[in-house]
Design an enzyme around this catalytic site. Sequence first.
Site, PDB file in Angstrom:
ATOM      1  N   THR A 290      -0.959 -19.254  45.564  1.00 22.59           N
ATOM      2  CA  THR A 290      -2.095 -18.392  46.166  1.00 22.59           C
ATOM      3  C   THR A 290      -3.182 -19.348  46.599  1.00 22.59           C
ATOM      4  O   THR A 290      -3.152 -20.665  46.128  1.00 22.59           O
ATOM      5  CB  THR A 290      -2.432 -17.573  45.064  1.00 22.59           C
ATOM      6  OG1 THR A 290      -1.634 -16.834  44.548  1.00 22.59           O
ATOM      7  CG2 THR A 290      -3.932 -16.912  45.370  1.00 22.59           C
TER       8      THR A 290
ATOM      9  N   ARG B 120       5.074  -4.670  45.481  1.00 27.58           N
ATOM     10  CA  ARG B 120       4.487  -5.230  43.910  1.00 27.58           C
ATOM     11  C   ARG B 120       3.175  -5.893  44.524  1.00 27.58           C
ATOM     12  O   ARG B 120       3.092  -6.575  45.558  1.00 27.58           O
ATOM     13  CB  ARG B 120       5.419  -6.366  43.599  1.00 27.58           C
ATOM     14  CG  ARG B 120       4.995  -7.277  42.599  1.00 27.58           C
ATOM     15  CD  ARG B 120       4.145  -8.542  42.711  1.00 27.58           C
ATOM     16  NE  ARG B 120       3.721  -9.368  41.861  1.00 27.58           N
ATOM     17  CZ  ARG B 120       2.991 -10.524  41.913  1.00 27.58           C
ATOM     18  NH1 ARG B 120       2.621 -10.630  43.337  1.00 27.58           N
ATOM     19  NH2 ARG B 120       2.576 -11.064  40.940  1.00 27.58           N
ATOM     20  N   VAL B 121       2.231  -5.655  43.835  1.00 24.37           N
ATOM     21  CA  VAL B 121       0.728  -6.241  43.946  1.00 24.37           C
ATOM     22  C   VAL B 121       0.439  -6.925  42.711  1.00 24.37           C
ATOM     23  O   VAL B 121       0.891  -6.457  41.620  1.00 24.37           O
ATOM     24  CB  VAL B 121      -0.126  -4.985  44.322  1.00 24.37           C
ATOM     25  CG1 VAL B 121      -1.506  -5.743  44.210  1.00 24.37           C
ATOM     26  CG2 VAL B 121       0.232  -4.289  45.234  1.00 24.37           C
ATOM     27  N   GLY B 122       0.022  -8.169  43.008  1.00 24.14           N
ATOM     28  CA  GLY B 122      -0.089  -8.871  41.707  1.00 24.14           C
ATOM     29  C   GLY B 122      -1.821  -9.065  41.517  1.00 24.14           C
ATOM     30  O   GLY B 122      -2.386  -7.925  41.819  1.00 24.14           O
ATOM     31  N   ASP B 123      -2.301 -10.177  40.851  1.00 20.39           N
ATOM     32  CA  ASP B 123      -3.745 -10.078  40.314  1.00 20.39           C
ATOM     33  C   ASP B 123      -4.526 -10.494  41.756  1.00 20.39           C
ATOM     34  O   ASP B 123      -5.823  -9.907  41.559  1.00 20.39           O
ATOM     35  CB  ASP B 123      -3.826 -11.440  39.564  1.00 20.39           C
ATOM     36  CG  ASP B 123      -3.506 -12.799  40.286  1.00 20.39           C
ATOM     37  OD1 ASP B 123      -4.461 -13.488  40.478  1.00 20.39           O
ATOM     38  OD2 ASP B 123      -2.527 -13.017  40.697  1.00 20.39           O
TER      39      ASP B 123
ATOM     40  N   THR C 210      -5.009 -18.638  40.554  1.00 16.79           N
ATOM     41  CA  THR C 210      -3.823 -18.760  40.908  1.00 16.79           C
ATOM     42  C   THR C 210      -2.740 -18.816  39.869  1.00 16.79           C
ATOM     43  O   THR C 210      -3.334 -19.290  38.586  1.00 16.79           O
ATOM     44  CB  THR C 210      -3.919 -19.884  42.050  1.00 16.79           C
ATOM     45  OG1 THR C 210      -2.259 -20.222  42.200  1.00 16.79           O
ATOM     46  CG2 THR C 210      -4.433 -21.202  41.258  1.00 16.79           C
ATOM     47  N   GLY C 211      -1.688 -18.493  39.857  1.00 13.24           N
ATOM     48  CA  GLY C 211      -0.620 -18.697  38.940  1.00 13.24           C
ATOM     49  C   GLY C 211       0.020 -17.437  38.863  1.00 13.24           C
ATOM     50  O   GLY C 211       0.371 -16.656  39.868  1.00 13.24           O
TER      51      GLY C 211
END
Length: 322
Positions: free
Chosen positions: A179, A207-210, A230-231
């Site tokens: 990111t 899919r949705v991440g952070d 990020t990560g």
Amino acid sequence: MENVSSGSSQVIDMLPVVVVHGGAGHIPKERSEMCTSGVTAAARAGYIILKGGGSSMDAVVEAVTQMENNPAFNAGCGSVLNIKGDVEMDAIVMDGKTLACGSVSALRNIANPVQLARLVMDKTSHAYLTAEGANHFAQSMCVPEVPQESLITEYARMRWRKNVAPGANPVESQFKMGTVGAVAVDNEGNLACATSTGGILNKMEGRVGDTPCIGCGGYADNQVGAVSTTGHGESILKVTLARLILFHMEQGQSAEAASDLGLAYMKSRVGGQGGVVTVDPQGNWAARFSTGQMSWAAGQNDTLHYGLYAGENFTQSLDGPH
């Protein structure tokens, strides 16, 4: 973790400041130079806006836009592909003065998700738009749609092919690129953050991440600080990493110590790795990570700071023409 921070408590000449990251994880040697030149160019662009009296929001959006347009990063053009071979991008912006924020997710045909996130913040009464609704909003704002092919690089296509091959282990490769994000404090003392991503390689459709989730992918509050993360997205979501770091700062920890505490908790509690850029209202900043690498850069006091591995803090003047 032996990473980098400004390490100064002086208030004089600490503002303005911008700090950017190009993602935490494993960056292949042949791409490390591209990533470093990308984050330094982004930090420079953000800093020029701040030096000209521009707002922290303008600075972080410009810095992230530059990285979205750079195929070296997993955001905008260069985003990783989902299991079906499509791009799905997420972004967030947040204004520390008012706590106004804007998020978008599952975008496929927008070149600069971070700019659409800002429009959500500025032009709607909502905080978060997704998928088709976000695309309809973009059309109403006259944001041009781009062909999805223009966002897909040969490198992203090659990695996708490799990971759908029989016997491949996609999880191993999900940390190859990360990111992008930025935090800033302007001359008025206002803070802002922006984060943008293509997500994780070979993710499920939808899919949705952070990244677009407030308090996870980013958070900004003039009273405390600003963070862009990020990560591993699922891990960041579980610990609400950005807000967790600001909680530690509210308890009196420095930007550096709070970042380390948040990252250490994420690793011990849910086994997740990542990185952050963090800044406090006085302009003290940190670039910290628990992964092997994170490309980052900062502009402050007409000096550009940057690094890739733990402990690195290279500097050059921001005065001269580039």
